[in-house]
Design a protein around this motif. Structure first.
Motif, PDB file in Angstrom:
ATOM      1  N   ALA A 180       4.155   9.651  -4.920  1.00 31.45           N
ATOM      2  CA  ALA A 180       3.276   8.673  -5.761  1.00 31.45           C
ATOM      3  C   ALA A 180       3.942   7.275  -5.837  1.00 31.45           C
ATOM      4  CB  ALA A 180       2.857   9.488  -7.100  1.00 31.45           C
ATOM      5  N   PHE A 181       5.333   7.516  -6.155  1.00 33.05           N
ATOM      6  CA  PHE A 181       6.004   6.282  -6.231  1.00 33.05           C
ATOM      7  C   PHE A 181       5.873   5.404  -5.069  1.00 33.05           C
ATOM      8  CE2 PHE A 181      10.147   3.737  -6.136  1.00 33.05           C
ATOM      9  CZ  PHE A 181      10.265   3.417  -7.562  1.00 33.05           C
ATOM     10  N   VAL A 182       5.999   6.094  -3.944  1.00 28.08           N
ATOM     11  CA  VAL A 182       6.046   5.207  -2.602  1.00 28.08           C
ATOM     12  C   VAL A 182       4.745   4.240  -2.587  1.00 28.08           C
ATOM     13  CG1 VAL A 182       6.041   5.470  -0.077  1.00 28.08           C
ATOM     14  CG2 VAL A 182       7.792   6.445  -1.473  1.00 28.08           C
ATOM     15  N   GLU A 183       3.550   5.192  -3.044  1.00 26.72           N
ATOM     16  CA  GLU A 183       2.271   4.401  -2.857  1.00 26.72           C
ATOM     17  C   GLU A 183       2.301   3.549  -4.005  1.00 26.72           C
ATOM     18  OE1 GLU A 183       0.247   8.873  -1.550  1.00 26.72           O
ATOM     19  OE2 GLU A 183      -0.159   7.814  -3.480  1.00 26.72           O
ATOM     20  N   ASP A 184       2.728   3.784  -4.977  1.00 28.83           N
ATOM     21  CA  ASP A 184       2.415   2.788  -6.244  1.00 28.83           C
ATOM     22  C   ASP A 184       3.474   1.567  -6.255  1.00 28.83           C
ATOM     23  OD1 ASP A 184       0.484   4.517  -6.855  1.00 28.83           O
ATOM     24  OD2 ASP A 184       1.903   5.357  -8.674  1.00 28.83           O
ATOM     25  N   HIS A 185       4.514   1.517  -5.463  1.00 35.26           N
ATOM     26  CA  HIS A 185       5.458   0.682  -5.174  1.00 35.26           C
ATOM     27  C   HIS A 185       5.859   0.108  -3.935  1.00 35.26           C
ATOM     28  CE1 HIS A 185       6.437   0.870  -9.893  1.00 35.26           C
ATOM     29  NE2 HIS A 185       6.240   1.915  -9.600  1.00 35.26           N
TER      30      HIS A 185
END
Length: 485
Positions: free
Chosen positions: A320-325
């Motif tokens: 999720a972090f990779v997708e969101d940032h």
């Protein structure tokens, strides 16, 4: 940094709080949230910015006591633990006879036998022919003894696999059949050690029993000797609640849009204390940032620590972090992920990144041999698979590297087990790893080489063939309902 990390280390003091006082950190449980609050507070006391960053929602569950007693044909308190996210017994004792999983080969046969399961405790795992370590049978057994044990284990595994297939969805038929509870075992090849998992899809009380006690129940039921159990288990379901990662950050002074990522999943299964999976990885990154803040408080590049949640359910927090940032992914200069136990780091690899090998070697050459003397550098390889969180970055072509630890029999003694506790931590190796990560981060930040995400076009497979490098990032699962686990 060496003196601070090796002679004034705080790793064991931090570990004691996280593993003993806070305890296991099942995703979005009460202890998970308590530990995240502690991380944010601890960073704040050191003058480091940290925040809880929401990535989805997950079922919030609170574990209470589990008591399971054999009450016939004799009395014995059993070594047992309710699986994660299992329903409890609603504050009351439940009693029932113990029966084997029906010996059915088709769904029709299973359905016909299921009526006899109502109000019973059903043993759904194959028995183990011995709870001695396999190595003991090899070392001490008479000729053919180890082969006999292996043959019996394979026979029961095959039989129970067929029975479970006939039953269909393991989370549905127990509820439909009206069983009192489900009893399982997941032996880890050492006496008294079980792997303890669980699923939010469970609909009846589901309990793991260690090998020795499970085999006792199995023999009694198989021989029709009237085994009967009493279970009292407490569990509170708190509903689907927001779930977060903890992100700590020291902002870069001259290249703030380039990032060095310190990565370790924070969540755990809750059969033990989650000490070596992945509490020690969590402490490694926490302590490394403490050291850096004290001796290198103004880095050129931004340093981020990601304490990821939901790793045990599929790397969901880091994905999720990779997708969101995307801005962070684009700017990752280097990163380190640790998630395979308490042992000192003994191997590193560049993954698919062609410029990384020389960089990693140059960093290690700058460090004391007391730390680097253990470490081997592997060659360029395919992107990391789905085993741990550097895979979330490598699939997006961001160079976050895996730090491989010395085994300490991790796979059998602590990984996901009821014995993953504070006493299994190796203090010398843990402070070694925190100091290593602090030094790697410092050297990467001082590195004048330009940022590079260049990856190899082909790599050599384990079969010795040249294969194309492919990048494919699975999507984060952001809710319990969307999870297949």
């Amino acid at each position: 940094m060496w003196q601070e990390g090796m002679n004034r280390s705080q790793t064991m003091a931090l570990s004691q709080v996280l593993f003993d006082s806070i305890g296991p950190r099942l995703t979005n449980s009460d202890r998970y949230n308590a530990g995240q609050d502690w991380l944010v507070k601890t960073y704040g006391a050191w003058g480091i910015s940290a925040r809880k960053e929401r990535w989805g929602t997950w079922s919030s569950w609170k574990r209470g006591p589990t008591h399971l007693d054999l009450i016939a044909p004799r009395v014995r308190s059993l070594e047992a633990m309710m699986l994660a996210w299992s329903p409890g017994t609603e504050g009351r004792d439940i009693e029932g006879d113990v029966v084997l999983l029906p010996d059915a080969r088709t769904p029709e046969d299973f359905s016909g036998a299921a009526g006899a399961l109502r109000g019973k405790f059903v043993l759904i795992s194959p028995p183990n022919p011995s709870c001695r370590m396999p190595a003991q049978w090899t070392e001490f057994g008479q000729p053919g003894a180890a082969t006999r044990i292996d043959s019996l284990r394979a026979k029961w595994d095959t039989s129970y696999s067929m029975r479970m297939d006939a039953g269909g969805n393991r989370y549905v038929w127990p509820k439909q059949a009206g069983v009192a509870g489900v009893i399982s075992t997941y032996w880890s090849r050492y006496p008294g050690i079980d792997k303890v998992f669980g699923s939010a899809k469970q609909q009846v009380p589901t309990v793991d029993v260690t090998c020795e006690d499970y085999n006792l129940l199995f023999r009694l039921a198989e021989q029709h000797q009237g085994p009967r159990l009493r279970l009292n288990a407490t569990a509170d379901f708190l509903g689907e609640q927001p779930v977060a990662n903890v992100i700590a950050e020291i902002k870069g002074s001259t290249s703030p849009n380039e990032y060095i990522v310190l990565s370790a999943h924070y969540d755990s299964w809750d059969g033990g204390s989650g000490a070596t999976d992945n509490g020690t990885g969590t402490i490694t990154m926490l302590e490394a940032l403490r050291i850096l803040k004290k001796f290198y408080p103004n880095p050129r590049r931004t340093i981020i620590v990601g304490h990821w949640g939901g790793e045990e359910q599929g790397l969901n927090g880091s994905r999720a972090f990779v997708e969101d940032h995307p801005e962070v992914v684009k700017g990752v200069y280097a990163g380190w992920n640790q998630d395979n136990g308490t042992g000192r780091v003994v191997n590193m690899g560049p993954g698919p990144f062609v410029a990384a090998t020389d960089r990693l070697i140059s960093y290690l050459l700058e460090m004391p041999s007391d730390i680097t003397g253990w470490i081997k550098i592997s060659g360029v390889s395919a992107p990391a698979g789905g085993g741990t969180d550097n895979a979330s970055f490598q699939c997006a072509q961001a160079p976050v590297y895996g730090l491989g630890a010395l085994g300490w029999d991790y796979s059998w003694t602590t990984w996901h087990t009821n014995r993953d506790t504070y006493d299994k931590v190796v203090p010398e190796d843990l402070k070694n790893n925190a100091t290593l990560v602090a030094m790697l981060t410092y050297l990467a930040d001082k590195d004048p080489s330009p940022l590079s995400h260049q990856a190899a076009d082909t790599v050599t497979s384990s079969q010795g063939q040249r294969v194309a490098v492919r990048f494919n990032c699975p999507k984060a699962v952001r809710s319990t309902a969307a999870s297949s686990r």
